[in-house]
Design a protein around this motif. Sequence first.
Motif, PDB file in Angstrom:
ATOM      1  N   ALA A   2       0.845  -1.188   0.000  1.00  0.00           N
ATOM      2  CA  ALA A   2       0.000   0.000   0.000  1.00  0.00           C
ATOM      3  C   ALA A   2       0.884   1.242   0.000  1.00  0.00           C
ATOM      4  N   THR A   3       0.472   2.261  -0.760  1.00  0.00           N
ATOM      5  CA  THR A   3       1.290   3.471  -0.872  1.00  0.00           C
ATOM      6  C   THR A   3       0.718   4.649  -0.087  1.00  0.00           C
ATOM      7  N   GLY A   4      -0.466   4.487   0.491  1.00  0.00           N
ATOM      8  CA  GLY A   4      -1.117   5.620   1.145  1.00  0.00           C
ATOM      9  C   GLY A   4      -0.410   6.144   2.372  1.00  0.00           C
ATOM     10  N   GLY A   5       0.483   5.369   2.961  1.00  0.00           N
ATOM     11  CA  GLY A   5       1.179   5.798   4.164  1.00  0.00           C
ATOM     12  C   GLY A   5       2.620   6.191   3.910  1.00  0.00           C
ATOM     13  N   ASP A  47      -2.315   7.899  -8.672  1.00  0.00           N
ATOM     14  CA  ASP A  47      -2.362   6.606  -7.984  1.00  0.00           C
ATOM     15  C   ASP A  47      -1.267   6.478  -6.919  1.00  0.00           C
ATOM     16  N   GLU A  48      -0.508   7.524  -6.714  1.00  0.00           N
ATOM     17  CA  GLU A  48       0.582   7.557  -5.724  1.00  0.00           C
ATOM     18  C   GLU A  48       1.788   6.715  -6.140  1.00  0.00           C
ATOM     19  N   PRO A 312      -2.417  13.316   7.023  1.00  0.00           N
ATOM     20  CA  PRO A 312      -3.562  13.900   6.299  1.00  0.00           C
ATOM     21  C   PRO A 312      -4.787  14.172   7.171  1.00  0.00           C
ATOM     22  N   ASN A 358      -5.831  19.380  -5.030  1.00  0.00           N
ATOM     23  CA  ASN A 358      -5.678  20.299  -6.156  1.00  0.00           C
ATOM     24  C   ASN A 358      -4.719  21.426  -5.806  1.00  0.00           C
TER      25      ASN A 358
ATOM     26  N   MET B   1       2.267  -2.799  -5.515  1.00  0.00           N
ATOM     27  CA  MET B   1       1.470  -1.961  -6.395  1.00  0.00           C
ATOM     28  C   MET B   1       1.001  -0.725  -5.647  1.00  0.00           C
ATOM     29  N   ALA B   2       0.707   0.295  -6.359  1.00  0.00           N
ATOM     30  CA  ALA B   2       0.220   1.506  -5.723  1.00  0.00           C
ATOM     31  C   ALA B   2      -1.279   1.362  -5.455  1.00  0.00           C
ATOM     32  N   THR B   3      -1.733   1.888  -4.324  1.00  0.00           N
ATOM     33  CA  THR B   3      -3.137   1.760  -3.935  1.00  0.00           C
ATOM     34  C   THR B   3      -3.936   3.045  -4.112  1.00  0.00           C
ATOM     35  N   GLY B   4      -3.258   4.142  -4.462  1.00  0.00           N
ATOM     36  CA  GLY B   4      -3.934   5.438  -4.518  1.00  0.00           C
ATOM     37  C   GLY B   4      -5.002   5.561  -5.581  1.00  0.00           C
ATOM     38  N   GLY B   5      -4.980   4.676  -6.584  1.00  0.00           N
ATOM     39  CA  GLY B   5      -5.957   4.750  -7.658  1.00  0.00           C
ATOM     40  C   GLY B   5      -7.024   3.671  -7.575  1.00  0.00           C
ATOM     41  N   ARG B  22      -9.156   3.114 -10.818  1.00  0.00           N
ATOM     42  CA  ARG B  22      -9.750   4.357 -11.278  1.00  0.00           C
ATOM     43  C   ARG B  22      -9.036   4.884 -12.526  1.00  0.00           C
ATOM     44  N   LEU B  23      -7.726   4.714 -12.581  1.00  0.00           N
ATOM     45  CA  LEU B  23      -6.986   5.273 -13.708  1.00  0.00           C
ATOM     46  C   LEU B  23      -7.192   4.438 -14.968  1.00  0.00           C
ATOM     47  N   ASP B  47      -3.168   3.926   5.485  1.00  0.00           N
ATOM     48  CA  ASP B  47      -2.236   3.617   4.403  1.00  0.00           C
ATOM     49  C   ASP B  47      -2.953   3.057   3.172  1.00  0.00           C
ATOM     50  N   GLU B  48      -4.256   2.993   3.196  1.00  0.00           N
ATOM     51  CA  GLU B  48      -5.093   2.487   2.099  1.00  0.00           C
ATOM     52  C   GLU B  48      -4.992   0.962   1.927  1.00  0.00           C
ATOM     53  N   ARG B  49      -4.329   0.298   2.832  1.00  0.00           N
ATOM     54  CA  ARG B  49      -4.133  -1.145   2.687  1.00  0.00           C
ATOM     55  C   ARG B  49      -5.440  -1.919   2.903  1.00  0.00           C
ATOM     56  N   VAL B  66      -4.537  -5.105  -1.250  1.00  0.00           N
ATOM     57  CA  VAL B  66      -3.385  -5.565  -2.028  1.00  0.00           C
ATOM     58  C   VAL B  66      -3.556  -7.040  -2.399  1.00  0.00           C
ATOM     59  N   PRO B 312     -10.650  12.173  -6.839  1.00  0.00           N
ATOM     60  CA  PRO B 312     -10.342  13.107  -5.740  1.00  0.00           C
ATOM     61  C   PRO B 312     -10.054  14.538  -6.198  1.00  0.00           C
ATOM     62  N   ARG B 313      -9.510  14.713  -7.396  1.00  0.00           N
ATOM     63  CA  ARG B 313      -9.235  16.072  -7.856  1.00  0.00           C
ATOM     64  C   ARG B 313     -10.274  16.565  -8.862  1.00  0.00           C
ATOM     65  N   ALA B 353      -8.743   7.354  -1.736  1.00  0.00           N
ATOM     66  CA  ALA B 353      -8.383   8.696  -1.242  1.00  0.00           C
ATOM     67  C   ALA B 353      -9.180   9.068   0.012  1.00  0.00           C
ATOM     68  N   HIS B 356      -7.744   9.610   3.619  1.00  0.00           N
ATOM     69  CA  HIS B 356      -7.067  10.819   4.079  1.00  0.00           C
ATOM     70  C   HIS B 356      -8.035  11.928   4.464  1.00  0.00           C
TER      71      HIS B 356
END
Lengths: 360, 360
Positions: A2-5, A47-48, A312, A358, B1-5, B22-23, B47-49, B66, B312-313, B353, B356
Amino acid sequence: MATGGLGLVVERASGSLVLVDRLAHSAVGRIEGLGDLSHASLTYSPDERFAYVFGRDGGLTKVDMVNRSIAGRVVQAGNSIGGAISDDGKLVAVSNYEPGGVRVFDADTLEMVQDIPAGSKTIGLADMPGRRFIWSLWDTGETWIADLSGSEMKLRKLADVGKNPFDGVMTDDGSTYLVGLFGEKGVTAIDLWSKDPKPVRFLKNYGKKEDDLPVYKMPHLQGWAFTDGQFVLPAVGAHELLWVDRITLEETGRTAVHGQPVFIISQPASPYVWTNFAMPLNDTVQVVDSRSHAVVRTLQPGPAVLHMEFAPRGAEVWISVRDANVVQIYDTLTFAKIGEIPAQSPSGIFFTARAHRNGL
Amino acid sequence: MATGGLGLVVERASGSLVLVDRLAHSAVGRIEGLGDLSHASLTYSPDERFAYVFGRDGGLTKVDMVNRSIAGRVVQAGNSIGGAISDDGKLVAVSNYEPGGVRVFDADTLEMVQDIPAGSKTIGLADMPGRRFIWSLWDTGETWIADLSGSEMKLRKLADVGKNPFDGVMTDDGSTYLVGLFGEKGVTAIDLWSKDPKPVRFLKNYGKKEDDLPVYKMPHLQGWAFTDGQFVLPAVGAHELLWVDRITLEETGRTAVHGQPVFIISQPASPYVWTNFAMPLNDTVQVVDSRSHAVVRTLQPGPAVLHMEFAPRGAEVWISVRDANVVQIYDTLTFAKIGEIPAQSPSGIFFTARAHRNGL
């Protein structure tokens, strides 16, 4: 993983980044080879996965947060001061002093897709919704908006923004672009939600008092905070915060503080802002209540506090203490120091949650 | 892998979730075995995990984003309506109808660490900074605040909040807790930044007009939006949005819309809010400008639009169309449909997102 942290800390003297795990309060890696990061900022892909690092020497480096390595790098100008990523994550723009102008790159390949010379140093670059960017021109006193959503770029130029804009910043809701002026007193606001955005001057007494005050001593607009219906910004050449009503754009109060404020940052989900200070009084941080305008706490993290970054949702604040070679972690409720991470001459701290905001 | 998306879409008729990218505009997995998700919500770890899914049947399921699997599950009550995670990610609270009360669980192990019976249905559960939770009690008209930051829980009870609170929500800045009342007209606001928070009534004509209007026809406070110095909320039993000044708490305007509004959601970095509607007029979505209070666009995604979630944006909005078994993706600038993902009876859409943000 996970990348959120995750987060990155700039090591300004060694062209490197420390990769940090915010939840574990620890460093998990170092990435080297990013050139001159003595003045640097960065932004994240939506996507971080990637960070795009903008270095003083014109370097644009794409960093892979999962593989912890450099995924791409280009030295795209001689002297550069910052950048931004489009809302859809497809384009990265960089603001250059030398040559003066903005360059736009494909976020995937780092191939340049647009070169927008300005004949002027460019400052205050920010993203706008709809794959657009906004910035201002030091020499000509203009603000430009580039729309890259179609097959051809559309460029809009606003004149009479003010004499020698030295910085620009977007409000937190994306409604207004604020421009700081070096060549005259006052601040310019541009309403971006208007069909016909026009520069409007406010705080008409705000600005340098002596002709020889150099531009690097003017407060960064990046140091403004947006909280509770107000702007709060550093006074120029005075040890004060200024509070401004967001609707009327009138000053509503002042707070006497420890030194010349540099960064004023809102603590999430709270009425508080935290501020650090310029040399020589830069071993101190103060916490101010946006409702009473009073200082509620003074901390002394150590020599050369350069930056602060909140978790955050606000439970912690991370503070870079350059000359102690450490990033300190504080609990925002109790003000207790709850962690510490070694870093060489740390400056900027950037958590991945920024990917979802943003105007950064 | 990234979790932000990443994101999750609830499939309300089959106890399953679709994992989306999402992307990439695509589904990347399905997770099954979550019990009764006919009314469900979820929240993310910092951490979005992990996602914590709260199901109507009292199920609390911990989902690994994940590994795309269930990491833990407990059926912790007979009937449950929602939950929240503490700001530091350590505790998950669930709001129960049967038995009435709130239960708090270790976010790691799902072990129950606090049982807070209320002798009443509990509603409007939200997190507050400092490892606290707030909720209200249908039967007694109280609001409780639980502070779990120390070794012993501290519980604060506010009386006289109003007759039969049916929902509660936190403002976007975390300053105010709003409580909707079923047993009397008006809305209650509680200033959480005050040293001594007290319930204050406003919008004193807001509420049901007929005695026999059932509670499920009262608008969700989760449907309120916070934008541009205003609250915007659904009228009760009328096809209107109400606009309220955040400072004065006075009504400032109304917008006539297509049907009875359910969710009103702010489009990030814009002056717009998007609204969907209750049966039978629920094939439609409208976009309203918060400055003019005028409808600027009407879309018809399809039968039974249940939920909307923005990138989110703000560049895209994802819309669940239950009876077309699809989630549609729209470009918020052009209103063009730019993607579609199959899902069985989709309801709630939740991007990572949210990890956060406060008060969710």
